[in-house]
Design an enzyme around this catalytic site. Structure first.
Site, mmCIF file in Angstrom:
data_model
loop_
_atom_site.group_PDB
_atom_site.id
_atom_site.type_symbol
_atom_site.label_atom_id
_atom_site.label_comp_id
_atom_site.label_asym_id
_atom_site.label_seq_id
_atom_site.Cartn_x
_atom_site.Cartn_y
_atom_site.Cartn_z
ATOM 1 N N ARG A 9 0.866 -1.170 0.000
ATOM 2 C CA ARG A 9 0.000 0.000 0.000
ATOM 3 C C ARG A 9 0.903 1.219 0.000
ATOM 4 O O ARG A 9 1.887 1.262 0.733
ATOM 5 C CB ARG A 9 -0.924 0.003 1.220
ATOM 6 C CG ARG A 9 -2.080 0.978 1.060
ATOM 7 C CD ARG A 9 -3.150 0.780 2.106
ATOM 8 N NE ARG A 9 -2.770 1.263 3.406
ATOM 9 C CZ ARG A 9 -2.821 2.539 3.780
ATOM 10 N NH1 ARG A 9 -3.223 3.477 2.945
ATOM 11 N NH2 ARG A 9 -2.472 2.895 4.998
ATOM 12 N N HIS A 71 11.546 -6.790 4.532
ATOM 13 C CA HIS A 71 12.087 -6.249 3.281
ATOM 14 C C HIS A 71 11.696 -7.091 2.077
ATOM 15 O O HIS A 71 11.272 -8.228 2.221
ATOM 16 C CB HIS A 71 13.612 -6.119 3.346
ATOM 17 C CG HIS A 71 14.356 -7.416 3.347
ATOM 18 N ND1 HIS A 71 14.494 -8.205 4.460
ATOM 19 C CD2 HIS A 71 15.015 -8.068 2.359
ATOM 20 C CE1 HIS A 71 15.203 -9.282 4.159
ATOM 21 N NE2 HIS A 71 15.528 -9.229 2.878
ATOM 22 N N GLU A 119 16.291 -4.987 -0.460
ATOM 23 C CA GLU A 119 17.649 -5.534 -0.496
ATOM 24 C C GLU A 119 17.965 -5.934 -1.928
ATOM 25 O O GLU A 119 17.259 -6.742 -2.524
ATOM 26 C CB GLU A 119 17.763 -6.757 0.414
ATOM 27 C CG GLU A 119 19.133 -7.390 0.407
ATOM 28 C CD GLU A 119 19.198 -8.673 1.221
ATOM 29 O OE1 GLU A 119 20.286 -9.012 1.692
ATOM 30 O OE2 GLU A 119 18.135 -9.345 1.378
#
Length: 137
Positions: A9, A71, A119
């Site tokens: 979102r 992540h 990453e």
């Protein structure tokens, strides 16, 4: 079963699209959800299908990433060239790290406009695409 894509979102769709297209994603399609809401489906060129969805619902207010998300990992072919391209595009990737030592993968981190961490990973020469059970044996 298989994972279709990850959905984030986002607070400002235009700013997020600028960020993710600078990262290398291209828009596959979008859906108007009414009341100013949109779903924008993205993929990297060469991917066979969608891999990321940006969900913009202005009526829900500003995005708060919170502490439950960690992540998104993205595999790159050449980290140095990727970091140079991202920096030239105005993004701010972090320094190169070697989490597995000098013969392991190279990584760098960056953060999108809403605070999602990304990453970037370059595998060592000869490593197959992705992560498999062989990486843990």
């Amino acid at each position: 079963m298989k994972t279709l894509f990850v959905a984030y979102r986002v607070t400002d769709l235009g700013r997020s699209l600028d960020f993710y297209t600078a990262l290398g994603y291209v828009e596959l399609g979008r859906v108007d959800g009414g009341e100013g809401s949109h779903l924008v489906i993205l993929q990297f060129p060469g991917e066979p299908a969608a891999s990321l969805e940006l969900v913009h619902r202005p009526v829900d207010g500003r995005v708060d990433v919170g502490s439950g998300f960690d992540h998104l990992a993205i595999q790159v072919d050449g980290l140095a060239a990727t970091l140079e391209r991202l920096t030239d595009a105005g993004l701010e990737p972090g320094a190169v790290q070697y989490p597995g030592g000098p013969r392991g993968p190279k990584t760098s981190w960056l953060t999108d406009p809403d605070g999602y961490r990304i990453e970037l990973v370059e595998w060592p020469s000869g490593h197959p695409d992705g992560i498999t059970a062989a990486d843990f044996s």
